[in-house]
Design an enzyme around this catalytic site. Structure first.
Site, mmCIF file in Angstrom:
data_model
loop_
_atom_site.group_PDB
_atom_site.id
_atom_site.type_symbol
_atom_site.label_atom_id
_atom_site.label_comp_id
_atom_site.label_asym_id
_atom_site.label_seq_id
_atom_site.Cartn_x
_atom_site.Cartn_y
_atom_site.Cartn_z
ATOM 1 N N ASN A 1 89.097 124.625 34.203
ATOM 2 C CA ASN A 1 89.186 125.258 35.178
ATOM 3 C C ASN A 1 89.951 124.788 36.207
ATOM 4 O O ASN A 1 89.768 123.469 35.910
ATOM 5 C CB ASN A 1 88.164 126.387 35.558
ATOM 6 C CG ASN A 1 87.126 124.953 36.188
ATOM 7 O OD1 ASN A 1 87.491 125.020 37.602
ATOM 8 N ND2 ASN A 1 85.908 125.546 36.204
ATOM 9 N N ASP B 1 81.463 129.209 34.020
ATOM 10 C CA ASP B 1 80.350 130.373 33.191
ATOM 11 C C ASP B 1 80.288 130.078 31.981
ATOM 12 O O ASP B 1 79.362 131.072 31.519
ATOM 13 C CB ASP B 1 80.554 131.718 34.056
ATOM 14 C CG ASP B 1 81.015 131.756 35.777
ATOM 15 O OD1 ASP B 1 79.707 130.994 36.277
ATOM 16 O OD2 ASP B 1 81.382 132.401 35.803
ATOM 17 N N PHE C 1 79.171 128.223 46.724
ATOM 18 C CA PHE C 1 80.240 128.784 46.418
ATOM 19 C C PHE C 1 80.882 130.054 45.957
ATOM 20 O O PHE C 1 80.255 130.378 45.146
ATOM 21 C CB PHE C 1 81.492 127.468 46.728
ATOM 22 C CG PHE C 1 81.714 126.395 47.798
ATOM 23 C CD1 PHE C 1 79.903 125.912 47.784
ATOM 24 C CD2 PHE C 1 82.498 126.161 48.104
ATOM 25 C CE1 PHE C 1 79.964 124.769 48.748
ATOM 26 C CE2 PHE C 1 82.596 125.531 48.854
ATOM 27 C CZ PHE C 1 80.956 124.488 49.632
ATOM 28 N N LYS D 1 71.548 135.486 44.490
ATOM 29 C CA LYS D 1 71.290 134.281 44.109
ATOM 30 C C LYS D 1 70.251 133.657 44.771
ATOM 31 O O LYS D 1 69.845 132.475 44.776
ATOM 32 C CB LYS D 1 72.753 133.074 43.879
ATOM 33 C CG LYS D 1 73.603 133.605 42.756
ATOM 34 C CD LYS D 1 74.420 132.709 42.454
ATOM 35 C CE LYS D 1 75.664 133.384 41.713
ATOM 36 N NZ LYS D 1 76.338 132.182 40.922
HETATM 37 N N1 CTP Z 1 77.153 128.806 40.155
HETATM 38 C C1 CTP Z 1 76.333 127.755 39.733
HETATM 39 N N2 CTP Z 1 76.585 127.751 38.133
HETATM 40 C C2 CTP Z 1 77.383 128.411 37.222
HETATM 41 C C3 CTP Z 1 78.556 129.205 37.759
HETATM 42 C C4 CTP Z 1 78.013 129.417 39.060
HETATM 43 O O1 CTP Z 1 75.737 127.227 40.104
HETATM 44 N N3 CTP Z 1 77.171 128.000 35.810
HETATM 45 C C5 CTP Z 1 77.597 127.619 41.175
HETATM 46 C C6 CTP Z 1 79.014 127.610 41.586
HETATM 47 O O2 CTP Z 1 79.066 126.606 42.020
HETATM 48 C C7 CTP Z 1 79.146 128.317 43.197
HETATM 49 C C8 CTP Z 1 78.193 129.947 42.932
HETATM 50 O O3 CTP Z 1 77.519 129.791 41.543
HETATM 51 O O4 CTP Z 1 78.306 128.047 43.990
HETATM 52 C C9 CTP Z 1 79.380 130.792 42.653
HETATM 53 O O5 CTP Z 1 80.180 130.759 41.743
HETATM 54 P P1 CTP Z 1 81.469 132.081 41.519
HETATM 55 O O6 CTP Z 1 82.964 131.081 41.226
HETATM 56 O O7 CTP Z 1 81.173 133.049 42.109
HETATM 57 O O8 CTP Z 1 81.346 132.786 40.233
HETATM 58 P P2 CTP Z 1 79.934 133.355 40.289
HETATM 59 O O9 CTP Z 1 78.763 133.449 40.804
HETATM 60 O O10 CTP Z 1 79.766 133.164 38.041
HETATM 61 O O11 CTP Z 1 80.696 134.840 39.944
HETATM 62 P P3 CTP Z 1 81.486 135.812 39.182
HETATM 63 O O12 CTP Z 1 81.533 134.780 38.436
HETATM 64 O O13 CTP Z 1 80.529 136.639 38.398
HETATM 65 O O14 CTP Z 1 82.009 136.077 40.122
#
Ligand code: CTP
Length: 395
Positions: free
Chosen positions: A206, A275, A319, A337
């Protein structure tokens, strides 16, 4: 009464240092002035001696009033070294460890936080050598009061004019207040993207540059915390004074965080963790064939969710990068979370966040929301830590 050492260097803005001095005194600081020989060509040391009621440190070989070696004694006593205005020359000396006058010698001898207000011509400010020197100093923990834009003394229009006196003094007071408010904390910060390999040459990743996480880690370090930075691949140089753990994939980041979470008191998940990852990482390069290619993607572990579920007394920061319904989604994410604080970024505006040095955000915690208008990522990092310190105090 905090002791501020005010460094004055040789440029036309030197006269403004007298106002900076007065304003610092009004705000309760004891100010001692160090001048470079060129600064003394613009303003007489007597001006600063009269205003500060202390001798000016100008000659690095002159002993102090009690026979002490001033660049050591003053460096040791200083609670803040503020250099305003700072010329390109002095910035270059600071960045390269050159100690050939009272100020540059004192800079290398002090452990106090350093705040620099540059002033120079716009072309000088943009010169790659100066840009590199500023970046070196930033990485080592020197903070800056950005110069303003406008008519410069040299007749040019552009960035380079010494920041306003009020802004310099505000930054100095904030730096003093934040000196060691994270002392005793063990801060674990994640930063950057993760890279999920498909085969030896291809991957899914990303646009995260890692800047926000790096600035967050540096700010915590500067405020007295012990810091571990778990970083995905970025183009950023490793900051000094903290432990950097380099990882590549979400799985590696997960393992690195899990191994260090127990010892941490604060976790900040600034990384843009993928993700999804390809279900299989092929050992050999995939050969193209007729028709399309379907790659099966599977979920990666949600690190934030996993650690927050068993955080105990630890403070967990997440974040949220959103393109719509920023606050609403981030609020929900915080509760879901179990994070103590969510930093919500609007990433819909093209180029507004990724790779940029500036960012705006909404800080969302159980008590409410704090909006931070567009500012440098370092300043945003400090606002985040301000909020953490506040919330930890109340808890
Ligand atoms: N995060 C994490 N582990 C993952 C994905 C995300 O720890 N596998 C953490 C990121 O570091 C961040 C937070 O989750 O602090 C939120 O990330 P975001 O970009 O909002 O993505 P998602 O939580 O996956 O939500 P969505 O994609 O559904 O919007």
């Amino acid at each position: 009464m905090p002791l501020v050492v005010l460094g004055v260097t040789g440029c036309i803005g030197a006269y403004k240092a007298a106002e900076v001095l007065r304003e610092l005194q009004k705000r309760g600081a004891d100010v001692r002035v160090v001048m470079t020989p060129n600064a003394a060509r613009f303003v007489s040391p007597m001006t600063f001696e009269a205003l500060s009621r202390h001798p000016v440190f100008l000659d690095q070989f002159a002993l102090g009033e009690e026979g002490e070696i001033q660049h050591v004694s003053l460096a040791d006593a200083a609670e803040l070294l503020l250099v305003a205005p700072a010329t390109a020359n002095t910035i270059g000396k600071f960045a390269n460890g050159i100690a050939d006058d009272a100020l540059s010698t004192l800079f290398t001898a002090t452990k106090a936080p350093v705040l620099v207000a540059p002033a120079m011509n716009v072309n000088m400010f943009e010169h790659p050598a100066i840009v590199a020197n500023l970046e070196t100093l930033r990485r080592r923990g020197v903070a800056f009061v950005e110069p303003g834009s406008g008519y410069l003394a040299c007749g040019w229009l552009g960035k380079g004019r010494l920041a306003e006196v009020g802004d310099i003094v505000n930054a100095a007071m904030a730096r003093l207040a934040r000196r060691s408010d994270l002392a005793g904390e063990s801060v674990l910060v994640t930063a950057g993207p993760t890279v999920e390999d498909l085969d030896p040459v291809r991957f899914v990743s990303n646009r995260s540059s890692g800047k926000m996480g790096y600035r967050l880690a540096e700010a915590a370090r500067d405020r007295g915390a012990r810091v571990v930075l778990v970083s995905g691949p970025t183009a950023l140089p490793a900051p000094s004074g903290l432990e950097v753990v380099a990882v590549r994939s979400a799985a590696e980041m997960h393992a690195a965080v899990m191994a260090r979470f127990e010892a941490a008191s604060v976790l900040a998940m600034a990384a843009a963790v993928s993700d999804y990852r390809p279900a299989q990482a092929f050992a050999q390069k995939l050969k193209k064939a007729e028709g399309g290619l379907n790659v099966e993607m599977v979920r990666t572990p949600d690190i934030l969710r996993e650690v927050a579920a068993r955080k105990g007394a630890r403070f967990v920061i997440g974040f949220a990068a959103e393109t719509e319904k920023l606050v609403e989604s981030a609020r929900r994410k915080r509760v879901e979370k179990k994070a103590d604080l969510i930093v919500a970024n609007d990433v819909s505006e093209d180029g507004a966040v990724f790779g940029n040095d500036e960012n705006a955000a909404v800080l969302i915690d159980a008590a409410g929301e704090t909006r931070v208008a567009r500012t440098s990522k370092r300043a945003l990092a400090d606002r985040i830590w301000d909020r953490v310190v506040d919330l930890r105090k109340k808890a």
